[in-house]
Each structure stands twice: as structure tokens, then as C-alpha cells.
Design a protein around this motif. Structure first.
Motif, mmCIF file in Angstrom:
data_model
loop_
_atom_site.group_PDB
_atom_site.id
_atom_site.type_symbol
_atom_site.label_atom_id
_atom_site.label_comp_id
_atom_site.label_asym_id
_atom_site.label_seq_id
_atom_site.Cartn_x
_atom_site.Cartn_y
_atom_site.Cartn_z
ATOM 1 N N TYR A 183 -28.306 35.485 -24.929
ATOM 2 C CA TYR A 183 -27.155 36.169 -25.005
ATOM 3 C C TYR A 183 -26.944 37.327 -25.778
ATOM 4 N N TRP A 184 -27.743 37.357 -26.970
ATOM 5 C CA TRP A 184 -27.633 38.569 -27.909
ATOM 6 C C TRP A 184 -27.898 39.869 -27.148
ATOM 7 N N PRO A 185 -28.934 39.909 -26.340
ATOM 8 C CA PRO A 185 -29.108 41.341 -25.432
ATOM 9 C C PRO A 185 -27.911 41.492 -24.755
ATOM 10 N N LEU A 186 -27.401 40.623 -24.196
ATOM 11 C CA LEU A 186 -25.960 40.911 -23.421
ATOM 12 C C LEU A 186 -24.994 41.487 -24.352
ATOM 13 N N SER A 187 -24.817 40.690 -25.557
ATOM 14 C CA SER A 187 -23.732 41.352 -26.380
ATOM 15 C C SER A 187 -24.068 42.755 -26.833
ATOM 16 N N MET A 188 -25.594 42.981 -26.974
ATOM 17 C CA MET A 188 -26.015 44.497 -27.260
ATOM 18 C C MET A 188 -25.394 45.494 -26.027
ATOM 19 N N ARG A 189 -25.669 45.190 -24.726
ATOM 20 C CA ARG A 189 -25.298 45.929 -23.848
ATOM 21 C C ARG A 189 -23.710 46.049 -23.779
ATOM 22 N N TYR A 190 -22.751 45.082 -24.178
ATOM 23 C CA TYR A 190 -21.443 45.236 -24.134
ATOM 24 C C TYR A 190 -20.861 45.231 -25.550
ATOM 25 N N GLY A 191 -21.673 45.998 -26.520
ATOM 26 C CA GLY A 191 -21.341 45.946 -27.832
ATOM 27 C C GLY A 191 -19.717 46.571 -28.025
ATOM 28 N N GLU A 192 -19.621 47.621 -27.276
ATOM 29 C CA GLU A 192 -18.222 48.342 -27.460
ATOM 30 C C GLU A 192 -17.331 47.535 -26.997
ATOM 31 N N ASP A 193 -17.300 46.459 -25.948
ATOM 32 C CA ASP A 193 -16.222 45.828 -25.504
ATOM 33 C C ASP A 193 -15.974 44.815 -26.481
ATOM 34 N N TYR A 194 -16.884 43.996 -27.039
ATOM 35 C CA TYR A 194 -16.763 43.222 -28.368
ATOM 36 C C TYR A 194 -16.249 43.629 -29.402
ATOM 37 N N ILE B 272 -33.700 51.886 -27.653
ATOM 38 C CA ILE B 272 -33.398 50.785 -26.916
ATOM 39 C C ILE B 272 -32.220 50.827 -26.048
ATOM 40 N N PRO B 273 -32.749 51.468 -24.917
ATOM 41 C CA PRO B 273 -31.808 51.837 -23.757
ATOM 42 C C PRO B 273 -31.082 50.345 -23.407
ATOM 43 N N ASP B 274 -29.860 50.322 -22.786
ATOM 44 C CA ASP B 274 -29.439 49.088 -22.219
ATOM 45 C C ASP B 274 -30.185 48.444 -21.120
ATOM 46 N N LYS B 275 -31.096 49.209 -20.547
ATOM 47 C CA LYS B 275 -31.867 48.532 -19.495
ATOM 48 C C LYS B 275 -33.002 47.694 -20.048
ATOM 49 N N ARG B 276 -33.361 48.136 -21.356
ATOM 50 C CA ARG B 276 -34.310 47.110 -21.941
ATOM 51 C C ARG B 276 -33.822 45.802 -22.540
ATOM 52 N N ALA B 277 -32.474 46.140 -22.950
ATOM 53 C CA ALA B 277 -31.747 44.718 -23.535
ATOM 54 C C ALA B 277 -31.450 43.771 -22.445
ATOM 55 N N MET B 278 -30.987 44.387 -21.377
ATOM 56 C CA MET B 278 -30.565 43.487 -19.927
ATOM 57 C C MET B 278 -32.045 42.929 -19.774
ATOM 58 N N LYS B 279 -33.136 43.588 -19.410
ATOM 59 C CA LYS B 279 -34.296 42.940 -19.056
ATOM 60 C C LYS B 279 -34.647 41.797 -19.834
ATOM 61 N N VAL B 280 -34.318 41.584 -21.034
ATOM 62 C CA VAL B 280 -34.597 40.280 -21.815
ATOM 63 C C VAL B 280 -33.593 39.329 -21.435
ATOM 64 N N PHE B 281 -32.200 39.751 -21.118
ATOM 65 C CA PHE B 281 -31.392 38.895 -20.505
ATOM 66 C C PHE B 281 -31.738 38.301 -19.369
ATOM 67 N N HIS B 282 -31.928 39.078 -18.391
ATOM 68 C CA HIS B 282 -32.399 38.495 -17.128
ATOM 69 C C HIS B 282 -33.869 37.700 -17.217
ATOM 70 N N GLY B 283 -34.711 38.224 -17.937
ATOM 71 C CA GLY B 283 -35.777 37.403 -18.353
ATOM 72 C C GLY B 283 -35.600 36.140 -18.653
ATOM 73 N N SER B 284 -34.663 35.916 -19.564
ATOM 74 C CA SER B 284 -34.520 34.664 -20.234
ATOM 75 C C SER B 284 -34.107 33.643 -19.148
ATOM 76 N N ILE B 285 -33.329 33.959 -18.127
ATOM 77 C CA ILE B 285 -32.793 33.351 -16.929
ATOM 78 C C ILE B 285 -33.933 32.840 -16.103
ATOM 79 N N SER B 286 -34.985 33.841 -15.959
ATOM 80 C CA SER B 286 -36.024 33.481 -15.260
ATOM 81 C C SER B 286 -37.046 32.615 -16.009
ATOM 82 N N TYR B 287 -37.253 32.680 -17.146
ATOM 83 C CA TYR B 287 -37.917 31.740 -18.186
ATOM 84 C C TYR B 287 -37.428 30.408 -17.958
ATOM 85 N N LEU B 288 -36.211 30.136 -18.001
ATOM 86 C CA LEU B 288 -35.517 28.768 -18.028
ATOM 87 C C LEU B 288 -35.653 28.116 -16.692
ATOM 88 N N THR B 289 -35.472 29.102 -15.606
ATOM 89 C CA THR B 289 -35.706 28.372 -14.297
ATOM 90 C C THR B 289 -36.992 27.925 -14.149
#
Length: 319
Positions: free
Chosen positions: A200-211, A283-300
Motif C-alpha cells: 500500500y505505501w507505494p500507492l500512497s506515494m503515487r497519490y500523495g497529493e490526494d492524501y 523515483i517516478p510514479d511508474k516505479r512506485a506503482m511497479k512495486v504496488f502491482h508486483g506485490s499483487i502478483s507476488y501474493l497471487t
């Protein structure tokens, strides 16, 4: 020039008018349940049931556990949308949720949340057993009260402890099959618990301005990328180490063991890549989201291996 428009609906016209309205309302109610979160939770449920049974449980038990678990998660998600409707309208990521757009009223959402939660407990109680029902109730309570009401707006560690609600499906699944909670279930609970922050933290990095706009102290929004990336790496290492405890303490075989090692190594690589970029302040948003999506693949991958494991070979230790 004026046009005369008939306000009298024929049955066909009435059907056309009500059809899209009903479909839109149903879609809004579905959105309240956060179906993408439910999908992720169910990824861990069926494999855990198969592993606990060392085979396939009855279809009736599988359906009751999956439906009851989905309803419990949906109830928690709907309660969350009801409570957070004031901040959802401040964030681009959540500004289209039904309570923000007005497609569902707060009263409708609250009634829906309670009904869905009650249905979840009833399905788990009568379709599985009382223990799984109590665990389902605990999951709803943890997500709604501990995370949404108490922690989310008060501490940067909100997702660490509040994220425990997302770990309950493995306990519910194990209890549905065995009517108990044993060490393998606890280990899987801890794997998901440790997985949640680096997910979740990489996602919150991507949407930091929102939070920040909503004044929600997600670590990824209020701390620098260097700090967050260190935490991601530490939790990733702890998660992978915990996943390997299934070998000595959970009776895991070679399919699970090899998958846990390889998928864990890959996720650790991605976590360290995030850390290295963060230290260079690149650290572009794309790199942070790569970890976010990678975590889903890992758990699956991990839970697919858990489901397959009982059918191929003995346990690595003591098999």
C-alpha cells in the motif's frame, strides 16, 4: 415553436426508463463494496481452504465461505465509504465513489452496509461454522472501527495495524475447514500482515497529493521517498522470511517452497530497486506503482502455489 411531449409512459417506455436506472443503482451499490479489494481477499481464501483440507472441501462449504467472506469484505468496504465520504470528495482517486457523486445516499449506504454484514455472518455461521462467523465479524470490526474510525486519520502507521483486517480471510478459510485456527493459518495471516505496507505505501506515494489534501497521514504521503522505501524493503524481507516458516511449521511441500523463494526473491529485487531510486531522489510514479502491482502478483503466485502444493509431493520437512 413548441413541441408537445407526452409524459405518459407505455409499459415499454417505463421498462426502458427504469432499466438503466436500476442497473446504475446496482452498479453504485457494487462499487460501495470495493470489488477489486474483495477479489484480492478471495485470492487467499480458496487456496487456504484447499491447503487446510489437503484436498478440495465440499462445494457447499467453498461457496458458503467465499460468499460469506465476500459479503463481509463488502460490508466493511461500504461502511468505509460511508464514514470517509467527507474526505473521498477531496481526493481525485475517490471522487467518483457513489456517495460522492450522489448515486447512493448516506442512509442507503448505511442500511446496505448493515444488511450485507448481517448476511455475511449468517452465511458463515450456517454454511460453515460459528468460529468462521465470529472471525468474519472480527474482520468487519477491525476494518471499520480500528482502521477507518480510530487509526486512519490519526497515525502514519494506520495501514500497518488497520491492514490486519485484510488478513482475516485466511483465518476464516482455515476455520471453515477445520473449525480451529492452527499455526499454518497464523503464519499466512502474518504473511499478509507484513505484505500490506509494501503493497500500500507505494500507492500512497503515487497519490500523495490526494492524501495531503484530505489530511490523511499515510506514510507514503507525509514522509520522503527515502524513508518510505526503507520501510518497504524492511517489510518485504520480513514478509519473505515469514512465508518460509510454512516449511518447518506448516508442512509445506516443494511447490510452495520453490515458489515462495523465487517469487520472494523477485519482489525483494523490485523493493530494492525502489530503494535505490529513492536514494538518488529519482523515483517516478511508474516505479512506485511497479512495486504496488508486483506485490499483487507476488501474493497471487504464493497462494496459487499453496493450493497446488497438497497434490504434488510430500512436505519438505517430515514428508
Amino acid at each position: 415553436m413548441t413541441a408537445t411531449v407526452s409524459t405518459t409512459d407505455t409499459p415499454l417506455n417505463a421498462s426502458r426508463a427504469s432499466g438503466p436506472g436500476f442497473a446504475r443503482k446496482a452498479k453504485a451499490y457494487l462499487a460501495l463494496t470495493k470489488p477489486r479489494v474483495i477479489e484480492l481477499l478471495l485470492v487467499s481464501t480458496l487456496p487456504t481452504m484447499i491447503y487446510a483440507e489437503r484436498g478440495f472441501p465440499s462445494i457447499g462449504l467453498i461457496l458458503a465461505t467465499l460468499v460469506g467472506g465476500a459479503f463481509a469484505a463488502g460490508s466493511a468496504g461500504a461502511f468505509n465509504c460511508y464514514i470517509d465520504r467527507d474526505i473521498d470528495k477531496l481526493m481525485a482517486r475517490t471522487e467518483n465513489r457513489p456517495l460522492v457523486t450522489g448515486e447512493v445516499t448516506p442512509r442507503e449506504a448505511l442500511v446496505f452496509s448493515w444488511l450485507l454484514g448481517a448476511a455475511a455472518i449468517a452465511i458463515l455461521w450456517f454454511g460453515a461454522n460459528p468460529l468462521s462467523a465470529w472471525l468474519g465479524l472480527g474482520a468487519i470490526f477491525f476494518y471499520v472501527v480500528i482502521y477507518t474510525i480510530i487509526l486512519k486519520r490519526r497515525t502514519a502507521q494506520n495501514i500497518v495495524w488497520g491492514g490486519a483486517a485484510g488478513c482475516f480471510p485466511v483465518l476464516i478459510a482455515w476455520a471453515a475447514v477445520t473449525n480451529s485456527v492452527e499455526w499454518p493459518a497464523i503464519i499466512l495471516f502474518m504473511v499478509i500482515f507484513l505484505w500490506t505496507p509494501p503493497h500500500y505505501w507505494p500507492l500512497s506515494m503515487r497519490y500523495g497529493e490526494d492524501y495531503r489534501n484530505a489530511k490523511v497521514p499515510m506514510l507514503g504521503a507525509i514522509a520522503g521517498a527515502k524513508v518510505v522505501s526503507v520501510q518497504v524493503v524492511l517489510y518485504a524481507w520480513a514478509m519473505v522470511a515469514c512465508s518460509l516458516l510454512m516449511v518447518p511449521a506448516g508442512g509445506a511441500g516443494w511447490v510452495y517452497t520453490v515458489t515462495a523463494v523465487l517469487a520472494g526473491a523477485w519482489f525483494l529485487y523490485e523493493s530494492h530497486a525502489l530503494y535505490n531510486r529513492a536514494q538518488r531522489e529519482d523515483i517516478p510514479d511508474k516505479r512506485a506503482m511497479k512495486v504496488f502491482h508486483g506485490s499483487i502478483s507476488y501474493l497471487t503466485l504464493l497462494f496459487i502455489a499453496l493450493a497446488v502444493d497438497p497434490f504434488i509431493g510430500p512436505a519438505v520437512i517430515g514428508g
